[in-house]
Design a protein around this motif. Structure first.
Motif, PDB file in Angstrom:
ATOM      1  N   ASP A 131       0.847  -1.193   0.000  1.00  0.00           N
ATOM      2  CA  ASP A 131       0.000   0.000   0.000  1.00  0.00           C
ATOM      3  C   ASP A 131       0.882   1.242   0.000  1.00  0.00           C
ATOM      4  O   ASP A 131       1.836   1.331   0.780  1.00  0.00           O
ATOM      5  CB  ASP A 131      -0.914  -0.002   1.232  1.00  0.00           C
ATOM      6  CG  ASP A 131      -2.056   0.975   1.111  1.00  0.00           C
ATOM      7  OD1 ASP A 131      -1.775   2.193   1.123  1.00  0.00           O
ATOM      8  OD2 ASP A 131      -3.204   0.539   0.998  1.00  0.00           O
ATOM      9  N   PRO A 132       0.606   2.221  -0.853  1.00  0.00           N
ATOM     10  CA  PRO A 132       1.474   3.399  -0.916  1.00  0.00           C
ATOM     11  C   PRO A 132       1.332   4.358   0.258  1.00  0.00           C
ATOM     12  O   PRO A 132       2.140   5.283   0.395  1.00  0.00           O
ATOM     13  CB  PRO A 132       1.039   4.080  -2.221  1.00  0.00           C
ATOM     14  CG  PRO A 132      -0.383   3.652  -2.421  1.00  0.00           C
ATOM     15  CD  PRO A 132      -0.441   2.255  -1.885  1.00  0.00           C
ATOM     16  N   ALA A 133       0.332   4.186   1.124  1.00  0.00           N
ATOM     17  CA  ALA A 133       0.130   5.094   2.253  1.00  0.00           C
ATOM     18  C   ALA A 133       1.045   4.716   3.416  1.00  0.00           C
ATOM     19  O   ALA A 133       1.130   3.542   3.802  1.00  0.00           O
ATOM     20  CB  ALA A 133      -1.325   5.067   2.697  1.00  0.00           C
ATOM     21  N   ALA A 134       1.709   5.696   3.992  1.00  0.00           N
ATOM     22  CA  ALA A 134       2.721   5.472   5.028  1.00  0.00           C
ATOM     23  C   ALA A 134       2.212   4.705   6.256  1.00  0.00           C
ATOM     24  O   ALA A 134       2.929   3.844   6.781  1.00  0.00           O
ATOM     25  CB  ALA A 134       3.324   6.806   5.463  1.00  0.00           C
ATOM     26  N   PRO A 135       0.994   4.971   6.786  1.00  0.00           N
ATOM     27  CA  PRO A 135       0.573   4.258   7.995  1.00  0.00           C
ATOM     28  C   PRO A 135       0.569   2.744   7.844  1.00  0.00           C
ATOM     29  O   PRO A 135       0.772   2.025   8.838  1.00  0.00           O
ATOM     30  CB  PRO A 135      -0.841   4.798   8.244  1.00  0.00           C
ATOM     31  CG  PRO A 135      -0.839   6.154   7.634  1.00  0.00           C
ATOM     32  CD  PRO A 135       0.018   6.018   6.405  1.00  0.00           C
ATOM     33  N   PHE A 136       0.371   2.242   6.643  1.00  0.00           N
ATOM     34  CA  PHE A 136       0.314   0.796   6.453  1.00  0.00           C
ATOM     35  C   PHE A 136       1.719   0.205   6.349  1.00  0.00           C
ATOM     36  O   PHE A 136       1.959  -0.912   6.805  1.00  0.00           O
ATOM     37  CB  PHE A 136      -0.552   0.473   5.245  1.00  0.00           C
ATOM     38  CG  PHE A 136      -1.967   0.928   5.434  1.00  0.00           C
ATOM     39  CD1 PHE A 136      -2.868   0.148   6.118  1.00  0.00           C
ATOM     40  CD2 PHE A 136      -2.371   2.182   5.000  1.00  0.00           C
ATOM     41  CE1 PHE A 136      -4.162   0.588   6.361  1.00  0.00           C
ATOM     42  CE2 PHE A 136      -3.654   2.632   5.227  1.00  0.00           C
ATOM     43  CZ  PHE A 136      -4.552   1.834   5.908  1.00  0.00           C
ATOM     44  N   HIS A 137       2.659   0.958   5.785  1.00  0.00           N
ATOM     45  CA  HIS A 137       4.059   0.535   5.830  1.00  0.00           C
ATOM     46  C   HIS A 137       4.510   0.429   7.283  1.00  0.00           C
ATOM     47  O   HIS A 137       5.162  -0.540   7.682  1.00  0.00           O
ATOM     48  CB  HIS A 137       4.953   1.552   5.118  1.00  0.00           C
ATOM     49  CG  HIS A 137       4.741   1.625   3.648  1.00  0.00           C
ATOM     50  ND1 HIS A 137       5.578   2.326   2.812  1.00  0.00           N
ATOM     51  CD2 HIS A 137       3.807   1.080   2.833  1.00  0.00           C
ATOM     52  CE1 HIS A 137       5.168   2.227   1.572  1.00  0.00           C
ATOM     53  NE2 HIS A 137       4.077   1.483   1.568  1.00  0.00           N
ATOM     54  N   GLU A 138       4.168   1.457   8.073  1.00  0.00           N
ATOM     55  CA  GLU A 138       4.581   1.493   9.470  1.00  0.00           C
ATOM     56  C   GLU A 138       3.974   0.336  10.253  1.00  0.00           C
ATOM     57  O   GLU A 138       4.641  -0.266  11.107  1.00  0.00           O
ATOM     58  CB  GLU A 138       4.185   2.830  10.090  1.00  0.00           C
ATOM     59  CG  GLU A 138       4.893   4.031   9.465  1.00  0.00           C
ATOM     60  CD  GLU A 138       4.261   5.356   9.864  1.00  0.00           C
ATOM     61  OE1 GLU A 138       3.299   5.332  10.668  1.00  0.00           O
ATOM     62  OE2 GLU A 138       4.712   6.411   9.373  1.00  0.00           O
ATOM     63  N   LEU A 139       2.717   0.014   9.976  1.00  0.00           N
ATOM     64  CA  LEU A 139       2.077  -1.102  10.666  1.00  0.00           C
ATOM     65  C   LEU A 139       2.806  -2.404  10.370  1.00  0.00           C
ATOM     66  O   LEU A 139       3.027  -3.231  11.258  1.00  0.00           O
ATOM     67  CB  LEU A 139       0.604  -1.210  10.244  1.00  0.00           C
ATOM     68  CG  LEU A 139      -0.180  -2.340  10.916  1.00  0.00           C
ATOM     69  CD1 LEU A 139      -0.417  -2.022  12.384  1.00  0.00           C
ATOM     70  CD2 LEU A 139      -1.509  -2.568  10.211  1.00  0.00           C
ATOM     71  N   ALA A 140       3.177  -2.612   9.112  1.00  0.00           N
ATOM     72  CA  ALA A 140       3.883  -3.835   8.730  1.00  0.00           C
ATOM     73  C   ALA A 140       5.260  -3.910   9.384  1.00  0.00           C
ATOM     74  O   ALA A 140       5.747  -4.998   9.710  1.00  0.00           O
ATOM     75  CB  ALA A 140       4.017  -3.907   7.210  1.00  0.00           C
ATOM     76  N   GLU A 141       5.879  -2.745   9.633  1.00  0.00           N
ATOM     77  CA  GLU A 141       7.228  -2.725  10.186  1.00  0.00           C
ATOM     78  C   GLU A 141       7.254  -2.867  11.700  1.00  0.00           C
ATOM     79  O   GLU A 141       8.075  -3.607  12.252  1.00  0.00           O
ATOM     80  CB  GLU A 141       7.933  -1.415   9.782  1.00  0.00           C
ATOM     81  CG  GLU A 141       8.245  -1.329   8.290  1.00  0.00           C
ATOM     82  CD  GLU A 141       8.762   0.050   7.906  1.00  0.00           C
ATOM     83  OE1 GLU A 141       8.893   0.913   8.810  1.00  0.00           O
ATOM     84  OE2 GLU A 141       9.018   0.272   6.711  1.00  0.00           O
ATOM     85  N   ASP A 142       6.343  -2.141  12.395  1.00  0.00           N
ATOM     86  CA  ASP A 142       6.449  -2.136  13.857  1.00  0.00           C
ATOM     87  C   ASP A 142       5.286  -2.836  14.551  1.00  0.00           C
ATOM     88  O   ASP A 142       5.237  -2.881  15.775  1.00  0.00           O
ATOM     89  CB  ASP A 142       6.586  -0.703  14.385  1.00  0.00           C
ATOM     90  CG  ASP A 142       5.396   0.192  14.014  1.00  0.00           C
ATOM     91  OD1 ASP A 142       4.256  -0.311  13.969  1.00  0.00           O
ATOM     92  OD2 ASP A 142       5.598   1.395  13.766  1.00  0.00           O
ATOM     93  N   GLY A 143       4.341  -3.389  13.779  1.00  0.00           N
ATOM     94  CA  GLY A 143       3.213  -4.072  14.389  1.00  0.00           C
ATOM     95  C   GLY A 143       3.498  -5.545  14.628  1.00  0.00           C
ATOM     96  O   GLY A 143       4.089  -6.225  13.782  1.00  0.00           O
ATOM     97  N   GLU A 144       3.105  -6.038  15.786  1.00  0.00           N
ATOM     98  CA  GLU A 144       3.242  -7.463  16.116  1.00  0.00           C
ATOM     99  C   GLU A 144       1.883  -8.143  15.951  1.00  0.00           C
ATOM    100  O   GLU A 144       0.935  -7.828  16.670  1.00  0.00           O
ATOM    101  CB  GLU A 144       3.725  -7.612  17.561  1.00  0.00           C
ATOM    102  CG  GLU A 144       3.786  -9.051  18.043  1.00  0.00           C
ATOM    103  CD  GLU A 144       4.009  -9.142  19.541  1.00  0.00           C
ATOM    104  OE1 GLU A 144       3.804 -10.247  20.087  1.00  0.00           O
ATOM    105  OE2 GLU A 144       4.354  -8.119  20.166  1.00  0.00           O
ATOM    106  N   PRO A 145       1.751  -9.071  14.988  1.00  0.00           N
ATOM    107  CA  PRO A 145       0.443  -9.703  14.766  1.00  0.00           C
ATOM    108  C   PRO A 145      -0.049 -10.449  16.008  1.00  0.00           C
ATOM    109  O   PRO A 145       0.738 -11.081  16.721  1.00  0.00           O
ATOM    110  CB  PRO A 145       0.715 -10.685  13.613  1.00  0.00           C
ATOM    111  CG  PRO A 145       1.954 -10.173  12.949  1.00  0.00           C
ATOM    112  CD  PRO A 145       2.774  -9.547  14.053  1.00  0.00           C
ATOM    113  N   ILE A 146      -1.341 -10.340  16.262  1.00  0.00           N
ATOM    114  CA  ILE A 146      -1.989 -11.095  17.339  1.00  0.00           C
ATOM    115  C   ILE A 146      -2.821 -12.184  16.649  1.00  0.00           C
ATOM    116  O   ILE A 146      -3.958 -11.955  16.258  1.00  0.00           O
ATOM    117  CB  ILE A 146      -2.881 -10.199  18.205  1.00  0.00           C
ATOM    118  CG1 ILE A 146      -2.081  -9.027  18.775  1.00  0.00           C
ATOM    119  CG2 ILE A 146      -3.516 -11.007  19.334  1.00  0.00           C
ATOM    120  CD1 ILE A 146      -2.933  -8.011  19.534  1.00  0.00           C
TER     121      ILE A 146
END
Length: 401
Positions: free
Chosen positions: A224-239
């Motif tokens: 996704d070209p929108a920054a918030p989704f890049h950030e989620l993929a980088e610093d988010g831990e899947p539950i």
């Protein structure tokens, strides 16, 4: 993923004062469209506009709070069971055939207990898009409402993540991108109740549906070209792993086209109309149907007359929501439904307004008011709105031929 639109929030707060504040106190996230709610088109962040609130929470959390408020009403008696048909007395519905409290319907088709009848002055069908109201009316000798279906073949996945709130400058984000073949991808994320919890959704059509693993979900966010989704993929831990869903078609039942209908019966929510879920209209539409029913009952209608005034009020809500979702769905090449008269012009205007909303705050405010079900869709067709949007797009230096 579910963010309660401002139109729905206002209606529910009117019916249950303090409801939104109660959700926030319980951990839901509240954001103003002028600060924490960010929309992206082809990766570009839209200009922010004040004036609307969004509540971000999981559906079970929101529904549990709503159910608790309903059950707390002094004149409400919850009964657990299954509805199996309508009871007719003359030209009106006088009750519902159902299994006894705490009992259940045998999956093989028989009843696991003797059927009971709940007598009623008014029966409200809120059983969802799979409602059997048409068959039940037919069993009683009444015509079935026409059921319109628009095949959209949507697939979407929802996943929970753990990440610190300060990891992103947004509370709710939505991103819309267009594939080379004209189909769209949509991604949404929002902070929800629970410590450091976020929920995200990725959606696509036909063979562009998302996969079922966390790795595939993260890849979709990275694409996704929108920054918030890049950030989620980088610093988010899947539950856990993502949950996958299918939405084959939009549906609406055209009660208003019937020439005969029994008194004592109405339909609300998805039993009346079920829309493409990526636009988030379902909960707000249901709240507005409740408001239409309240307005109808406030006139003290005769219990022996069909509720045509209610259906007329509710139709206006359905028409607006249907126009918003159907117009966007019909733009996609894989949707093989007939295009209504004037579709090409309406589609062109819609594209111009969407593109103008990236840079022009007035156009974006009017679009947001329609999206949040605070203004009718016809607002966007006013000459002044269209001309302003066209001028804004021209200013972007990206006029389409």
């Amino acid at each position: 993923m579910h963010a309660l639109l401002d139109g729905g929030r206002r209606q529910i707060d009117h019916l249950f004062p303090g409801f939104a504040a109660e959700l926030v106190a319980g951990g839901a996230a509240r954001a103003d469209t002028g600060e924490g709610v960010h929309g992206f088109l082809e990766g570009r962040c839209k200009v922010l506009v004040d004036g609307m609130e969004v509540i971000s929470a999981t559906r079970p959390f929101l529904e549990a709070h709503l159910r608790r408020r309903v059950w707390a009403l002094g004149n409400v008696r919850p009964v657990s069971g299954g509805a199996h048909g309508l009871v007719f007395t003359g030209d009106r519905v006088s009750g519902v055939r159902c299994s006894g409290p705490g009992e259940s319907r045998d999956p093989a088709g028989g009843s696991s207990c003797d059927e009971d009848v709940l007598a009623a002055d008014l029966v409200v069908d809120a059983t969802g898009r799979g409602s059997r109201i048409g068959a039940w009316l037919s069993e009683g000798g009444w015509p079935e409402p026409g059921l319109r279906r628009m095949s959209v073949d949507l697939g979407y996945a929802t996943a929970l993540f753990r990440r610190p709130p300060e990891a992103s400058g947004v509370t709710v984000a939505q991103s819309l991108t267009t594939l080379p073949d004209g189909r769209i991808r949509l991604s949404t994320l929002g902070r929800v109740e629970g410590e450091d919890r976020w929920i995200a959704l990725v959606a696509g059509y036909a063979d562009d549906r998302p996969g079922r693993t966390s790795a595939e979900f993260k890849l979709r966010c990275q694409q996704d070209p929108a920054a918030p989704f890049h950030e989620l993929a980088e610093d988010g831990e899947p539950i856990g792993e993502p949950f996958l869903y299918r939405h084959p078609d939009n549906r609406r039942r055209d009660f208003h086209r019937l020439d005969r209908f029994p008194a004592g019966l109405v339909a609300v929510g998805d039993a009346l109309a079920s829309f493409n879920p990526v636009y988030g209209q379902g909960m707000s539409s249901a709240a507005m149907h409740a408001a239409c029913l309240a307005a109808h009952l406030a006139t003290r209608p005769s219990p022996h007359e069909p509720a045509w005034p209610y259906f007329r009020r509710a139709r206006a809500v359905v028409d607006d929501a249907w126009q918003t979702s159907a117009l966007n769905d019909l733009k996609m090449p894989h949707v093989m439904e007939p295009r209504p008269r004037g579709f090409a012009v309406a589609s062109r205007i819609s594209d111009v307004i969407l593109r103008a909303s990236v840079t022009d705050p007035v156009t974006n405010l009017r679009l947001m008011e329609v999206t949040h079900m605070l203004a009718p869709a016809s607002t966007l067709l006013r000459p002044g709105t269209v001309l302003r949007a066209a001028w804004a797009v021209r200013g972007q230096g990206a006029v389409r031929s």
